[in-house]
Write an enzyme that holds these catalytic residues in place. Structure first.
Site, short mmCIF file in Angstrom:
data_model
loop_
_atom_site.label_atom_id
_atom_site.label_comp_id
_atom_site.label_asym_id
_atom_site.label_seq_id
_atom_site.Cartn_x
_atom_site.Cartn_y
_atom_site.Cartn_z
N ALA A 82 0.82 -1.23 0.00
CA ALA A 82 0.00 0.00 0.00
C ALA A 82 0.84 1.27 0.00
O ALA A 82 0.37 2.33 -0.39
CB ALA A 82 -0.93 0.00 1.21
N SER A 83 2.08 1.17 0.44
CA SER A 83 2.93 2.37 0.49
C SER A 83 3.56 2.69 -0.86
O SER A 83 4.20 3.73 -1.02
CB SER A 83 4.05 2.17 1.53
OG SER A 83 4.94 1.17 1.07
N GLY A 84 3.38 1.80 -1.83
CA GLY A 84 4.02 1.98 -3.14
C GLY A 84 3.19 2.83 -4.09
O GLY A 84 2.18 3.42 -3.71
N LYS B 217 3.92 -13.37 -13.09
CA LYS B 217 2.55 -13.07 -12.65
C LYS B 217 1.61 -14.24 -12.99
O LYS B 217 0.71 -14.57 -12.23
CB LYS B 217 2.06 -11.77 -13.29
CG LYS B 217 2.80 -10.54 -12.75
CD LYS B 217 2.43 -9.25 -13.46
CE LYS B 217 3.16 -8.07 -12.83
NZ LYS B 217 2.90 -6.78 -13.48
N THR C 110 1.40 1.99 -7.00
CA THR C 110 0.06 1.47 -7.28
C THR C 110 -0.75 1.40 -5.99
O THR C 110 -1.93 1.74 -5.96
CB THR C 110 0.19 0.06 -7.90
OG1 THR C 110 1.03 0.15 -9.06
CG2 THR C 110 -1.16 -0.50 -8.29
N GLY C 111 -0.09 0.96 -4.90
CA GLY C 111 -0.77 0.78 -3.62
C GLY C 111 -1.39 2.07 -3.12
O GLY C 111 -2.53 2.08 -2.64
N1 NAP Z 1 1.02 -0.03 -15.65
C1 NAP Z 1 2.23 0.50 -15.56
O1 NAP Z 1 2.63 1.34 -16.37
C2 NAP Z 1 3.11 0.07 -14.41
C3 NAP Z 1 4.25 0.80 -14.07
C4 NAP Z 1 5.01 0.38 -12.99
C5 NAP Z 1 4.64 -0.76 -12.27
N2 NAP Z 1 3.53 -1.46 -12.67
C6 NAP Z 1 3.09 -2.69 -11.97
O2 NAP Z 1 2.45 -2.30 -10.74
C7 NAP Z 1 2.63 -3.33 -9.79
C8 NAP Z 1 3.13 -2.70 -8.49
O3 NAP Z 1 4.34 -2.04 -8.75
P1 NAP Z 1 4.70 -0.62 -8.13
O4 NAP Z 1 5.79 -0.10 -9.00
O5 NAP Z 1 3.48 0.15 -7.89
O6 NAP Z 1 5.32 -1.05 -6.72
P2 NAP Z 1 6.41 -0.27 -5.86
O7 NAP Z 1 5.93 1.11 -5.63
O8 NAP Z 1 7.77 -0.43 -6.46
O9 NAP Z 1 6.43 -1.14 -4.52
C9 NAP Z 1 5.25 -1.42 -3.79
C10 NAP Z 1 5.60 -1.82 -2.37
O10 NAP Z 1 6.13 -3.14 -2.34
C11 NAP Z 1 6.66 -3.32 -1.03
N3 NAP Z 1 7.78 -4.25 -1.05
C12 NAP Z 1 7.79 -5.47 -0.47
N4 NAP Z 1 8.97 -6.08 -0.62
C13 NAP Z 1 9.75 -5.24 -1.32
C14 NAP Z 1 11.08 -5.29 -1.78
N5 NAP Z 1 11.87 -6.35 -1.56
N6 NAP Z 1 11.56 -4.23 -2.46
C15 NAP Z 1 10.79 -3.14 -2.69
N7 NAP Z 1 9.51 -3.04 -2.27
C16 NAP Z 1 9.00 -4.07 -1.59
C17 NAP Z 1 7.04 -1.92 -0.52
O11 NAP Z 1 6.19 -1.64 0.59
P3 NAP Z 1 6.77 -1.59 2.08
O12 NAP Z 1 8.11 -0.93 2.02
O13 NAP Z 1 5.74 -0.75 2.79
O14 NAP Z 1 6.81 -2.99 2.55
C18 NAP Z 1 6.68 -1.01 -1.69
O15 NAP Z 1 6.16 0.25 -1.28
C19 NAP Z 1 3.59 -4.35 -10.41
O16 NAP Z 1 2.84 -5.43 -10.88
C20 NAP Z 1 4.20 -3.62 -11.58
O17 NAP Z 1 4.50 -4.50 -12.65
C21 NAP Z 1 2.77 -1.05 -13.69
#
Ligand code: NAP
Length: 316
Positions: free
Chosen positions: A8-10, A123, A12-13
């Site tokens: 949720a902190s990320g 996935k 998309t989250g």
């Molecule tokens: N549609 C698009 O254009 C697009 C672009 C980018 C990504 N995406 C997709 O969106 C989805 C989510 O990606 P996102 O980029 O939103 O996520 P993100 O912001 O990189 O990370 C989300 C959360 O994952 C947690 N996490 C748990 N283990 C981790 C680790 N080892 N390293 C880093 N973070 C970790 C962290 O939360 P805590 O620190 O609070 O635990 C982090 O805030 C993925 O499926 C990705 O493929 C899509």
């Protein structure tokens, strides 16, 4: 409806949490974060918004996950792409706890399950497991974010917000690409998880379909600046894929980023996988048909945001 959000902190989250909070449907939200991240700025913001924050490692004890998931209607995973496989034991815990619906971390472009993008295959491995254990699920893909669609401008005026500039045009730049403002992702998610029609289905939730050539034209027109068209061919992208795969084979784990970037460009830019037509062929329900009343931020509005200094940089 009780919802647990992982990641949720990320990027998309956070969009998902804000979409759930602004929805007329009432959601009680618990965010799960790594204990080491509990004090992060983003988590503190979530807390202030009334989200219940729990610290638990993705590979933490299964009984703790089962306890957390007991009585939960929907689990949404938006974890970082590097840790996708960690969702498999978490899906097992969700099944044990009797969770009503599990949303695995997809939220990306539409693409065939195998043979095109390595990250998609991970996935799909998670989804195969979900189906193997008959865990109720919904896959949500959202197309390519507006926030990573724009190229840099010669003046440098959008550099503040464009974390990953799209400076190359794959192929001839005419492939139709479904795109969404990151802020709208959570609004789509809120609709989809409250909708019984989407149970055990894949949903393609996108806002606009715009080719990369059109993106460059729109930026050029709105900014009044001239943009060189830097085309990259299928052959060049395939060669980037092969060199990344070779580097990975030799143990350079950082090559994964290059592999994913090239495969994404081949998929949405050359093959045209990320179009509503192909998504439908692949079995997705189309959000435009499910929710014809849904409003969204247009790409033109995003370009204005960007040029007015109001856009927000992702992964800041
Ligand atoms: N549609 C698009 O254009 C697009 C672009 C980018 C990504 N995406 C997709 O969106 C989805 C989510 O990606 P996102 O980029 O939103 O996520 P993100 O912001 O990189 O990370 C989300 C959360 O994952 C947690 N996490 C748990 N283990 C981790 C680790 N080892 N390293 C880093 N973070 C970790 C962290 O939360 P805590 O620190 O609070 O635990 C982090 O805030 C993925 O499926 C990705 O493929 C899509």
């Amino acid at each position: 409806m009780k919802v647990v959000v992982l990641g949720a902190s990320g990027e998309t989250g956070r969009s998902i949490v804000s979409g759930l909070l602004e929805s007329p449907d009432k959601f009680e939200i618990t965010a799960v974060s790594r204990p080491s991240s509990l004090e992060s700025k983003n988590n503190q913001t979530l807390k202030k918004l009334g989200v219940n924050l729990v610290g638990l490692d993705l590979d933490g004890p299964q009984d703790e996950w089962v306890r957390l998931f007991t009585g939960i209607d929907v689990v949404i995973s938006a974890v970082n792409a590097a840790v996708l496989r960690a969702q498999i034991p978490i899906a097992d815990a969700a099944k044990k706890a009797g969770v009503g619906r599990f949303i695995p971390c997809c939220f990306a472009t539409a693409c065939p399950p195998r043979g095109v993008m390595q990250v998609r295959e991970i996935k799909e491995d998670v989804l195969d497991h979900i189906k193997k254990i008959y865990l109720p699920y919904t896959v949500i893909d959202v197309g390519w974010w507006y926030q990573i669609s724009a190229p840099r401008l010669p003046s440098g005026r959008v550099d503040y917000a464009v974390a990953f500039p799209s400076d190359h045009i794959a192929g001839d730049g005419t492939a139709p690409v479904a795109r969404t403002h990151l802020q709208d992702v959570g609004r789509y998610v809120a609709r989809i998880i409250a909708d019984p029609r989407t149970l055990n289905k894949m949903v393609f939730a996108y806002s606009e379909v715009i080719s990369q050539g059109q993106v460059v034209d729109m930026l050029e027109k709105a900014s009044g600046e001239h943009l060189d068209r830097n085309y990259i061919s299928e052959l060049e992208l395939n060669s980037q894929v092969h060199s990344s795969q070779e580097a990975l084979r030799l143990g350079d784990v950082s090559a994964i980023q290059g592999l994913w970037v090239a495969q994404y460009q081949l998929s949405w830019g050359i093959r045209g996988d990320n179009s509503p037509e192909h998504a439908k062929y692949l079995g997705y329900l189309d959000c435009k048909e499910l929710y014809p009343d849904m409003t969204y931020i247009t790409f033109e509005e995003y370009v204005k945001e960007l040029l007015n200094g109001k856009a927000i940089r992702v992964y800041a």
